[in-house]
Enzyme design. Sequence first.
Site, mmCIF file in Angstrom:
data_model
loop_
_atom_site.group_PDB
_atom_site.id
_atom_site.type_symbol
_atom_site.label_atom_id
_atom_site.label_comp_id
_atom_site.label_asym_id
_atom_site.label_seq_id
_atom_site.Cartn_x
_atom_site.Cartn_y
_atom_site.Cartn_z
ATOM 1 N N TYR A 10 -13.792 -56.406 -0.684
ATOM 2 C CA TYR A 10 -13.661 -56.987 0.658
ATOM 3 C C TYR A 10 -12.224 -57.154 1.144
ATOM 4 O O TYR A 10 -12.001 -57.637 2.240
ATOM 5 C CB TYR A 10 -14.402 -58.339 0.730
ATOM 6 C CG TYR A 10 -13.983 -59.357 -0.315
ATOM 7 C CD1 TYR A 10 -12.861 -60.173 -0.131
ATOM 8 C CD2 TYR A 10 -14.684 -59.488 -1.509
ATOM 9 C CE1 TYR A 10 -12.474 -61.085 -1.093
ATOM 10 C CE2 TYR A 10 -14.305 -60.406 -2.490
ATOM 11 C CZ TYR A 10 -13.199 -61.202 -2.273
ATOM 12 O OH TYR A 10 -12.799 -62.101 -3.217
ATOM 13 N N ARG A 31 -4.905 -66.519 -2.116
ATOM 14 C CA ARG A 31 -5.494 -66.392 -3.454
ATOM 15 C C ARG A 31 -5.180 -64.996 -3.971
ATOM 16 O O ARG A 31 -5.764 -64.020 -3.534
ATOM 17 C CB ARG A 31 -7.005 -66.602 -3.339
ATOM 18 C CG ARG A 31 -7.717 -66.779 -4.659
ATOM 19 C CD ARG A 31 -9.217 -66.666 -4.463
ATOM 20 N NE ARG A 31 -9.611 -65.268 -4.327
ATOM 21 C CZ ARG A 31 -10.597 -64.827 -3.565
ATOM 22 N NH1 ARG A 31 -11.307 -65.639 -2.824
ATOM 23 N NH2 ARG A 31 -10.886 -63.534 -3.520
ATOM 24 N N HIS A 76 -11.939 -64.445 -6.645
ATOM 25 C CA HIS A 76 -12.510 -65.778 -6.415
ATOM 26 C C HIS A 76 -12.799 -66.448 -7.764
ATOM 27 O O HIS A 76 -12.373 -67.560 -8.022
ATOM 28 C CB HIS A 76 -13.789 -65.655 -5.590
ATOM 29 C CG HIS A 76 -14.574 -66.918 -5.534
ATOM 30 N ND1 HIS A 76 -14.159 -67.999 -4.816
ATOM 31 C CD2 HIS A 76 -15.739 -67.284 -6.152
ATOM 32 C CE1 HIS A 76 -15.036 -68.987 -4.976
ATOM 33 N NE2 HIS A 76 -15.983 -68.576 -5.784
HETATM 34 C C1 LIG Z 1 -23.040 -75.915 -1.798
HETATM 35 C C2 LIG Z 1 -22.591 -74.611 -2.290
HETATM 36 N N1 LIG Z 1 -22.831 -73.511 -1.571
HETATM 37 C C3 LIG Z 1 -22.401 -72.301 -1.992
HETATM 38 C C4 LIG Z 1 -21.760 -72.186 -3.206
HETATM 39 C C5 LIG Z 1 -21.267 -70.831 -3.693
HETATM 40 N N2 LIG Z 1 -19.815 -70.791 -3.579
HETATM 41 C C6 LIG Z 1 -19.012 -71.055 -4.622
HETATM 42 S S1 LIG Z 1 -17.416 -71.022 -4.221
HETATM 43 C C7 LIG Z 1 -17.755 -70.626 -2.617
HETATM 44 C C8 LIG Z 1 -16.651 -70.420 -1.606
HETATM 45 C C9 LIG Z 1 -15.718 -71.574 -1.541
HETATM 46 O O1 LIG Z 1 -14.641 -71.246 -0.711
HETATM 47 P P1 LIG Z 1 -13.507 -72.273 -0.395
HETATM 48 O O2 LIG Z 1 -14.082 -73.597 -0.094
HETATM 49 O O3 LIG Z 1 -12.613 -71.659 0.614
HETATM 50 O O4 LIG Z 1 -12.728 -72.427 -1.793
HETATM 51 P P2 LIG Z 1 -11.991 -71.308 -2.656
HETATM 52 O O5 LIG Z 1 -13.028 -70.715 -3.537
HETATM 53 O O6 LIG Z 1 -11.375 -70.335 -1.735
HETATM 54 O O7 LIG Z 1 -10.986 -72.048 -3.464
HETATM 55 C C10 LIG Z 1 -19.130 -70.528 -2.410
HETATM 56 C C11 LIG Z 1 -19.754 -70.204 -1.132
HETATM 57 C C12 LIG Z 1 -21.554 -73.370 -3.957
HETATM 58 N N3 LIG Z 1 -20.910 -73.362 -5.132
HETATM 59 N N4 LIG Z 1 -21.953 -74.561 -3.469
#
Ligand SMILES: Cc1ncc(C[n+]2csc(CCOP(=O)(O)OP(=O)(O)O)c2C)c(N)n1
Length: 357
Positions: A271, A258, A262
């Site tokens: 980080y 990425r 985020h």
């Molecule tokens: C159930 C839930 N827990 C926590 C969050 C907060 N949150 C949003 S994105 C994220 C990380 C997601 O990471 P990943 O699955 O690796 O996808 P990426 O963002 O890297 O595409 C978190 C913890 C959320 N949206 N939903």
Amino acid sequence: MSLFEEYHPLKGRMFQMLKPDGALHPEMEPPLDDQETFHLYQKMLSIRLADQRALMLQRQGRMGTYAPIWGQEACQVGSAYPLQKRDWVFPAFRELGASLMMGIPLKTVYLYWMGNEEGSRAPEGINVLPVSIPVGTHPLHAVGTAWAAKIRKDDIVTIAYFGDGATSKGDFHEAMNFAGVYKTPTIFFCQNNQYAISVPRKIQTASETIAQKAIAYGMVGIQVDGNDLFAVYAATKEAIERARSGGGSALIEGVTYRFGPHTTADDPTKYRSEEEMEPWKPLDPLVRLRLYLKGRGLWNEEVEKRLTEEAQQEIDQVVKEAEAVPAPEVEDIFKYVYSEMTPQLKEEMEYLKEYFK
Ligand SMILES: Cc1ncc(C[n+]2csc(CCOP(=O)(O)OP(=O)(O)O)c2C)c(N)n1
């Protein structure tokens, strides 16, 4: 030998076709002809430009929080291209590329991030579910849909896109288990972009690869270079054909990075370091494909300029159209959860309407 056998997760090999210098690995044939490859490069470029525009709009206060795809274009274009129109896509929140590939208009995507509920409505016949903000819940929907289709003898395939972080969710494991047991025609496409917000991949799971999780659930798995359009395309195509012909589900781990934050609400300098990003820069999926196309005599600076201008003009027009859509009504926040609103929802709606008067 199938790719899933050749690159079985226990062999510890990542599937790559295009080397970082844009040349094919010896003895490998391009899975796409020149015309298709050029077409997909054009898609990847316009997706990147549409992504950059969204970031800009957010910074100018013209869009809400936005989750950029920057760096993950090959993962999404390469995996969505072999899908049929009748197949179903279950996106997370970073799937600008896969959504556009399936025919969701860019205006719809922009409206979503502008906070307009219209942006969650796919045009008739475009089988893309709305954005899933809850992490990892939608693979279950993809399995349920595939299972229903299997019972009805509909030969569709479903694909769920999610990140490395989502693989820590219980929902992901439930979905994988159901898919394995019922041999549903589901593709689990994990874009391992190395981070779940600030949590790095190495502490997300103790598994050596995400692809190897497929073994536990009795399905095939493969780790592919997610920045290599050809590898992503070839692996997903094989998974889709397998699933459509009754072979069951597959887990594909696209190893990518990425490049952006985020979301626009995140500051990645908190980080990760600039140095960490350096080795990923030459692996940019667009750079690699450009080098390949250059080698085929299909790309030069002039071509890039023309494609960029054409895409920017289209994006300009879309932004104009999206911004001309009237702001949504307050009621829209409440209206679409149930076919009939609960008394409590009605009360909340009235309260908010009064508040905004
Ligand atoms: C159930 C839930 N827990 C926590 C969050 C907060 N949150 C949003 S994105 C994220 C990380 C997601 O990471 P990943 O699955 O690796 O996808 P990426 O963002 O890297 O595409 C978190 C913890 C959320 N949206 N939903």
